[in-house]
Motif scaffolding. Structure first.
Motif, PDB file in Angstrom:
ATOM      1  N   THR A  99     -14.492  57.194  70.555  1.00 51.37           N
ATOM      2  CA  THR A  99     -14.779  55.790  71.305  1.00 51.37           C
ATOM      3  C   THR A  99     -13.559  55.200  71.589  1.00 51.37           C
ATOM      4  O   THR A  99     -13.516  54.428  72.709  1.00 51.37           O
ATOM      5  CB  THR A  99     -15.714  55.108  70.354  1.00 51.37           C
ATOM      6  N   LYS A 100     -12.568  54.914  70.678  1.00 48.79           N
ATOM      7  CA  LYS A 100     -11.454  54.287  70.734  1.00 48.79           C
ATOM      8  C   LYS A 100     -10.117  55.031  70.818  1.00 48.79           C
ATOM      9  O   LYS A 100      -8.883  54.460  70.715  1.00 48.79           O
ATOM     10  CB  LYS A 100     -11.407  53.061  69.782  1.00 48.79           C
ATOM     11  N   ARG A 137      -8.753  48.970  72.100  1.00 47.57           N
ATOM     12  CA  ARG A 137     -10.009  48.635  72.664  1.00 47.57           C
ATOM     13  C   ARG A 137     -10.687  50.020  73.260  1.00 47.57           C
ATOM     14  O   ARG A 137     -10.008  51.212  72.931  1.00 47.57           O
ATOM     15  CB  ARG A 137      -9.525  48.242  74.134  1.00 47.57           C
ATOM     16  N   ALA A 138     -11.920  49.942  73.265  1.00 50.69           N
ATOM     17  CA  ALA A 138     -12.563  51.179  73.501  1.00 50.69           C
ATOM     18  C   ALA A 138     -12.319  51.890  74.779  1.00 50.69           C
ATOM     19  O   ALA A 138     -11.932  51.226  75.751  1.00 50.69           O
ATOM     20  CB  ALA A 138     -14.242  50.910  73.433  1.00 50.69           C
ATOM     21  N   ARG A 169     -13.165  58.319  79.838  1.00 59.65           N
ATOM     22  CA  ARG A 169     -13.797  59.191  79.028  1.00 59.65           C
ATOM     23  C   ARG A 169     -14.103  60.545  79.853  1.00 59.65           C
ATOM     24  O   ARG A 169     -13.775  61.544  79.471  1.00 59.65           O
ATOM     25  CB  ARG A 169     -14.916  59.021  78.344  1.00 59.65           C
TER      26      ARG A 169
END
Length: 136
Positions: free
Chosen positions: A81-82, A115-116, A122
């Motif tokens: 995620t991060k 931050r994500a 992704r």
């Protein structure tokens, strides 16, 4: 799924007194291969706030000799995620001499906090998943 082979020139200062690669220099070789690889990937242009190394692990698989160059296979192993994990496998000839992983965290625009990852980041990272390389 793929990885990219980066050829890294070895420096005289990379060797120890026995003519082997110094174990600490392997980390520098990993860094050079990773930085050269990320700069060539358009997916990494979105990390304008920068990135930091959160963790680094190296498994030394065989004696690494001081030779003119080394090939390092680089690719993404995990996308979180991060953070994401970059895998680096160093070769001399057909012999894998190290297998390393670096966890990278993208920084927020303030340059102090993480931050994500965005959906686009992704997807770009997933497109560069490390493909298994042939075992010895």
């Amino acid at each position: 799924m793929s990885h990219t082979n980066i050829t890294v020139a070895l420096r005289w200062s990379d060797q120890d007194a026995n003519g082997h690669l110094n174990n600490a220099r392997i980390v520098t070789i990993m860094e050079e291969a990773r930085v050269r690889w990320t700069r060539a990937q358009p997916e990494f242009a979105s990390f304008r706030g920068g990135v930091v190394v959160a963790s680094l692990n190296v498994d030394y698989l065989a004696q690494a000799d001081y030779l003119p160059e080394m090939v390092v296979a680089v690719g993404i192993e995990r996308v979180g995620t991060k953070s994401f994990t970059v895998r680096h496998v160093g070769y001399q000839g057909e012999q894998a001499v190290f297998d390393g992983r670096t966890v990278i965290v993208p920084m927020a625009e303030d340059g102090r906090s993480s931050r994500a990852l965005t959906a686009a980041e992704r997807a770009g990272l997933e497109a560069n998943r490390f493909a298994e390389v042939p075992a010895d």
